[in-house]
Design a protein around this motif. Structure first.
Motif, PDB file in Angstrom:
ATOM      1  N   TYR A   1       0.836  -1.198   0.000  1.00 29.90           N
ATOM      2  CA  TYR A   1       0.000   0.000   0.000  1.00 29.90           C
ATOM      3  C   TYR A   1       0.874   1.251   0.000  1.00 29.90           C
ATOM      4  O   TYR A   1       0.595   2.220  -0.701  1.00 29.90           O
ATOM      5  N   LEU A   2       1.939   1.225   0.798  1.00 28.17           N
ATOM      6  CA  LEU A   2       2.834   2.375   0.884  1.00 28.17           C
ATOM      7  C   LEU A   2       3.606   2.551  -0.423  1.00 28.17           C
ATOM      8  O   LEU A   2       3.699   3.660  -0.955  1.00 28.17           O
ATOM      9  N   GLY A   3       4.123   1.447  -0.944  1.00 28.16           N
ATOM     10  CA  GLY A   3       4.825   1.509  -2.228  1.00 28.16           C
ATOM     11  C   GLY A   3       3.896   1.932  -3.348  1.00 28.16           C
ATOM     12  O   GLY A   3       4.269   2.715  -4.221  1.00 28.16           O
ATOM     13  N   GLY A   4       2.663   1.436  -3.312  1.00 30.27           N
ATOM     14  CA  GLY A   4       1.685   1.798  -4.327  1.00 30.27           C
ATOM     15  C   GLY A   4       1.321   3.268  -4.266  1.00 30.27           C
ATOM     16  O   GLY A   4       1.203   3.943  -5.298  1.00 30.27           O
ATOM     17  N   LEU A   5       1.150   3.790  -3.068  1.00 27.82           N
ATOM     18  CA  LEU A   5       0.836   5.207  -2.906  1.00 27.82           C
ATOM     19  C   LEU A   5       1.979   6.071  -3.426  1.00 27.82           C
ATOM     20  O   LEU A   5       1.751   7.047  -4.157  1.00 27.82           O
ATOM     21  N   LEU A   6       3.192   5.713  -3.089  1.00 30.64           N
ATOM     22  CA  LEU A   6       4.345   6.461  -3.580  1.00 30.64           C
ATOM     23  C   LEU A   6       4.447   6.363  -5.111  1.00 30.64           C
ATOM     24  O   LEU A   6       4.643   7.368  -5.795  1.00 30.64           O
ATOM     25  N   ALA A   7       4.277   5.160  -5.635  1.00 27.36           N
ATOM     26  CA  ALA A   7       4.373   4.971  -7.085  1.00 27.36           C
ATOM     27  C   ALA A   7       3.296   5.769  -7.826  1.00 27.36           C
ATOM     28  O   ALA A   7       3.576   6.404  -8.842  1.00 27.36           O
ATOM     29  N   LEU A   8       2.064   5.752  -7.332  1.00 30.02           N
ATOM     30  CA  LEU A   8       1.003   6.529  -7.975  1.00 30.02           C
ATOM     31  C   LEU A   8       1.297   8.022  -7.916  1.00 30.02           C
ATOM     32  O   LEU A   8       1.082   8.751  -8.887  1.00 30.02           O
ATOM     33  N   THR A   9       1.793   8.485  -6.785  1.00 31.62           N
ATOM     34  CA  THR A   9       2.128   9.901  -6.635  1.00 31.62           C
ATOM     35  C   THR A   9       3.198  10.305  -7.647  1.00 31.62           C
ATOM     36  O   THR A   9       3.075  11.328  -8.326  1.00 31.62           O
ATOM     37  N   LEU A  10       4.239   9.506  -7.755  1.00 33.25           N
ATOM     38  CA  LEU A  10       5.305   9.800  -8.717  1.00 33.25           C
ATOM     39  C   LEU A  10       4.801   9.690 -10.155  1.00 33.25           C
ATOM     40  O   LEU A  10       5.143  10.507 -11.012  1.00 33.25           O
ATOM     41  N   ALA A  11       3.971   8.692 -10.435  1.00 33.63           N
ATOM     42  CA  ALA A  11       3.446   8.503 -11.787  1.00 33.63           C
ATOM     43  C   ALA A  11       2.569   9.679 -12.213  1.00 33.63           C
ATOM     44  O   ALA A  11       2.596  10.098 -13.373  1.00 33.63           O
ATOM     45  N   LEU A  12       1.793  10.226 -11.297  1.00 38.64           N
ATOM     46  CA  LEU A  12       0.928  11.357 -11.631  1.00 38.64           C
ATOM     47  C   LEU A  12       1.735  12.588 -12.017  1.00 38.64           C
ATOM     48  O   LEU A  12       1.271  13.426 -12.790  1.00 38.64           O
ATOM     49  N   ASP A  13       2.937  12.697 -11.488  1.00 40.05           N
ATOM     50  CA  ASP A  13       3.806  13.822 -11.827  1.00 40.05           C
ATOM     51  C   ASP A  13       4.639  13.557 -13.076  1.00 40.05           C
ATOM     52  O   ASP A  13       5.326  14.449 -13.556  1.00 40.05           O
ATOM     53  N   ASP A  14       4.589  12.358 -13.612  1.00 37.89           N
ATOM     54  CA  ASP A  14       5.431  11.957 -14.740  1.00 37.89           C
ATOM     55  C   ASP A  14       4.594  11.866 -16.017  1.00 37.89           C
ATOM     56  O   ASP A  14       4.076  10.813 -16.358  1.00 37.89           O
ATOM     57  N   THR A  15       4.490  12.981 -16.741  1.00 35.85           N
ATOM     58  CA  THR A  15       3.668  12.976 -17.951  1.00 35.85           C
ATOM     59  C   THR A  15       4.258  12.074 -19.036  1.00 35.85           C
ATOM     60  O   THR A  15       3.535  11.625 -19.911  1.00 35.85           O
TER      61      THR A  15
ATOM     62  N   GLY B   1       1.281  10.145 -19.724  1.00 35.58           N
ATOM     63  CA  GLY B   1       0.888  10.862 -20.928  1.00 35.58           C
ATOM     64  C   GLY B   1       0.464  12.289 -20.653  1.00 35.58           C
ATOM     65  O   GLY B   1       0.124  12.666 -19.540  1.00 35.58           O
ATOM     66  N   ALA B   2       0.481  13.071 -21.700  1.00 35.65           N
ATOM     67  CA  ALA B   2       0.146  14.479 -21.581  1.00 35.65           C
ATOM     68  C   ALA B   2      -1.297  14.680 -21.157  1.00 35.65           C
ATOM     69  O   ALA B   2      -1.646  15.721 -20.616  1.00 35.65           O
ATOM     70  N   GLY B   3      -2.167  13.698 -21.402  1.00 34.63           N
ATOM     71  CA  GLY B   3      -3.565  13.828 -21.039  1.00 34.63           C
ATOM     72  C   GLY B   3      -3.844  13.507 -19.584  1.00 34.63           C
ATOM     73  O   GLY B   3      -4.982  13.587 -19.129  1.00 34.63           O
ATOM     74  N   ALA B   4      -2.803  13.135 -18.828  1.00 43.22           N
ATOM     75  CA  ALA B   4      -3.011  12.821 -17.410  1.00 43.22           C
ATOM     76  C   ALA B   4      -3.461  14.058 -16.667  1.00 43.22           C
ATOM     77  O   ALA B   4      -2.992  15.155 -16.948  1.00 43.22           O
ATOM     78  N   PRO B   5      -4.387  13.899 -15.724  1.00 49.96           N
ATOM     79  CA  PRO B   5      -4.862  15.068 -14.993  1.00 49.96           C
ATOM     80  C   PRO B   5      -3.734  15.688 -14.191  1.00 49.96           C
ATOM     81  O   PRO B   5      -2.909  14.965 -13.640  1.00 49.96           O
ATOM     82  N   PRO B   6      -3.666  17.011 -14.149  1.00 51.41           N
ATOM     83  CA  PRO B   6      -2.623  17.647 -13.329  1.00 51.41           C
ATOM     84  C   PRO B   6      -2.863  17.335 -11.855  1.00 51.41           C
ATOM     85  O   PRO B   6      -4.005  17.155 -11.438  1.00 51.41           O
ATOM     86  N   VAL B   7      -1.812  17.266 -11.108  1.00 52.56           N
ATOM     87  CA  VAL B   7      -1.910  16.963  -9.684  1.00 52.56           C
ATOM     88  C   VAL B   7      -1.788  18.253  -8.893  1.00 52.56           C
ATOM     89  O   VAL B   7      -0.736  18.864  -8.881  1.00 52.56           O
ATOM     90  N   PRO B   8      -2.873  18.692  -8.264  1.00 54.90           N
ATOM     91  CA  PRO B   8      -2.764  19.876  -7.411  1.00 54.90           C
ATOM     92  C   PRO B   8      -1.828  19.569  -6.249  1.00 54.90           C
ATOM     93  O   PRO B   8      -1.760  18.428  -5.790  1.00 54.90           O
ATOM     94  N   PRO B   9      -1.067  20.561  -5.771  1.00 55.24           N
ATOM     95  CA  PRO B   9      -0.168  20.303  -4.647  1.00 55.24           C
ATOM     96  C   PRO B   9      -0.905  19.667  -3.480  1.00 55.24           C
ATOM     97  O   PRO B   9      -1.982  20.107  -3.096  1.00 55.24           O
ATOM     98  N   GLY B  10      -0.341  18.601  -2.959  1.00 50.70           N
ATOM     99  CA  GLY B  10      -0.912  17.933  -1.800  1.00 50.70           C
ATOM    100  C   GLY B  10      -1.970  16.902  -2.100  1.00 50.70           C
ATOM    101  O   GLY B  10      -2.516  16.310  -1.193  1.00 50.70           O
ATOM    102  N   ASP B  11      -2.311  16.660  -3.364  1.00 45.73           N
ATOM    103  CA  ASP B  11      -3.355  15.688  -3.692  1.00 45.73           C
ATOM    104  C   ASP B  11      -2.765  14.471  -4.380  1.00 45.73           C
ATOM    105  O   ASP B  11      -1.824  14.572  -5.149  1.00 45.73           O
ATOM    106  N   ALA B  12      -3.341  13.316  -4.103  1.00 45.73           N
ATOM    107  CA  ALA B  12      -3.026  12.080  -4.841  1.00 45.73           C
ATOM    108  C   ALA B  12      -4.114  11.090  -4.583  1.00 45.73           C
ATOM    109  O   ALA B  12      -4.821  11.165  -3.640  1.00 45.73           O
TER     110      ALA B  12
END
Length: 155
Positions: free
Chosen positions: A126-140, A144-155
Motif C-alpha cells: 500500500y505504501l509503495g503503491g501510494l508512492l508509485a502513484l504519486t510519482l506517476a501522476l507527476d510523470d507525464t 501521458g500528456a492527457g493525465a490530470p494535473p496533480v494539485p499540490p498535496g493531492d493524490a
C-alpha cells in the motif's frame, strides 16, 4: 479486508485491522505530502457508487479488490471508465495465496486495466503503491500528456 486479524500472518503480515492499515497509510501519506480518502465495503454496489461518485474528485485509485479479484468486472470497469490511473494491491502474492487454497487460477480481472499491480508485500504494498502513484501522476512521460494535473498535496 474486514478479516485481517484472522488471516495467516505469514502471508498477510502483522496488520491486525483495517484501522491499523488506514493509520499506517495516512502516516505515510503525510510524510510524502498527499491526501488519501479511505473507503471499504464488502458490497460491490457500494464500491461502484463510491468510484462513480469520486471519479472526478480524485487523481487516482488504489484498490485491493480482495474477494472481487476474480469476479468484480463491474468494479474493474468503473475504475477504467474515468481514465484515472488505478493501482491494484494485495497483501499476499496471488499465486501463492491461490495455490495455498487449492485454487490454481491466480488471475485477477483487475490487472488488465490497472496502471500497476503490487502484491505479496503485505501492508508495504500500500505504501509503495501510494508512492508509485504519486510519482506517476507527476510523470507525464509515463501517464501521458492527457493525465490530470496533480494539485499540490493531492493524490
Amino acid at each position: 479486508m474486514s478479516a485481517l486479524s484472522k488471516r495467516n500472518p505469514e502471508l498477510f503480515g502483522l496488520i491486525r485491522s483495517l484501522d491499523d492499515l488506514n493509520r499506517t497509510v495516512d502516516e505515510f501519506a503525510a510524510k510524502i505530502g498527499v491526501r488519501v480518502r479511505h473507503f471499504t465495503s464488502n458490497i460491490e454496489g457500494e464500491i461502484l457508487d463510491y468510484v462513480h461518485k469520486t471519479a472526478n474528485e480524485v487523481d487516482a485509485f488504489l484498490i485491493n479488490p480482495a474477494g472481487l479479484t476474480q469476479f468484480g468486472m463491474a468494479t474493474r470497469d468503473a475504475l477504467m471508465e474515468p481514465g484515472r490511473p488505478y493501482l491494484e494491491v494485495h497483501f499476499a502474492n496471488l499465486a501463492r495465496w491461490f495455490h495455498s487454497t487449492g485454487t490454481y487460477d491466480d488471475s485477477s480481472i483487475f490487472s488488465f486495466g490497472a496502471t500497476g499491480v503490487m502484491e505479496g508485500l503485505r501492508h508495504h504494498g500500500y505504501l509503495g503503491g501510494l508512492l508509485a502513484l504519486t510519482l506517476a501522476l507527476d510523470d507525464t512521460a509515463f501517464l501521458g500528456a492527457g493525465a490530470p494535473p496533480v494539485p499540490p498535496g493531492d493524490a
